[in-house]
Design an enzyme around this catalytic site. Sequence first.
Site: not given
Ligand code: ZN
Length: 213
Positions: A42, A44, A46, A98
């Site tokens: 992903c 993302d 994080r 995630h």
């Molecule tokens: Zn994500």
Amino acid sequence: MQLFENFLNNNKIWAANLKTKNPDYFKQMSKQQTPELLWIGCSDSRVPAELVVNAQPGEIFIHRNIANQVIATDFNCLSVLQYAVNVLHVKHIVVCGHYDCGGVKAALGKQNAGLLITNKWLMHVKNVYRLHQKEIDCLPTEEQRVNKLVELNIIEQVHALSHTSIIQDAWNKHNSPTIHGWVYGLSDGLLNTLITLNPRDEIHPIYEYESAI
Ligand SMILES: [Zn+2]
């Protein structure tokens, strides 16, 4: 939070530190790459692929998009896959999603009028939800429903990889790569395995090629 202006300075410090430890580090690195792993994750911020598995430059070939999807008409992802499998000969592919994924959460809601392009990308995650609607809807909280769809979406993308001509051809000819579905916990930093597909594992007949590719 790091100021944007620091990034370039940090880069100079990072490169200098590596050169101090090994003066030829970048000379050696520039010659070739031999990663064993293709990571499809992903976008993302994080879930930084190299950091969460403590990998060094040159060890992981990476493709990331919203909600770590493998879509049969996405030439970006398929090009990365083809290069990783046919040229780099990666031994493993990981689809890493995630928990608490914003893309998956958005897919469980109505379409956002301000994100017309992103809506189309998330349509595929909505389709995964409809495939497993009963299993997801019976869960009592939104967090549980999102996280169940996160897991099911990862498993779906692992199967989607096995449906590609690239993987079926590599499995037939080289008995490689192995495909893994991993989920990352934002709250504990840990990766867990959800599914592993080994070369020549059974593929649903409708996704098999009629003859050798
Ligand atoms: Zn994500």
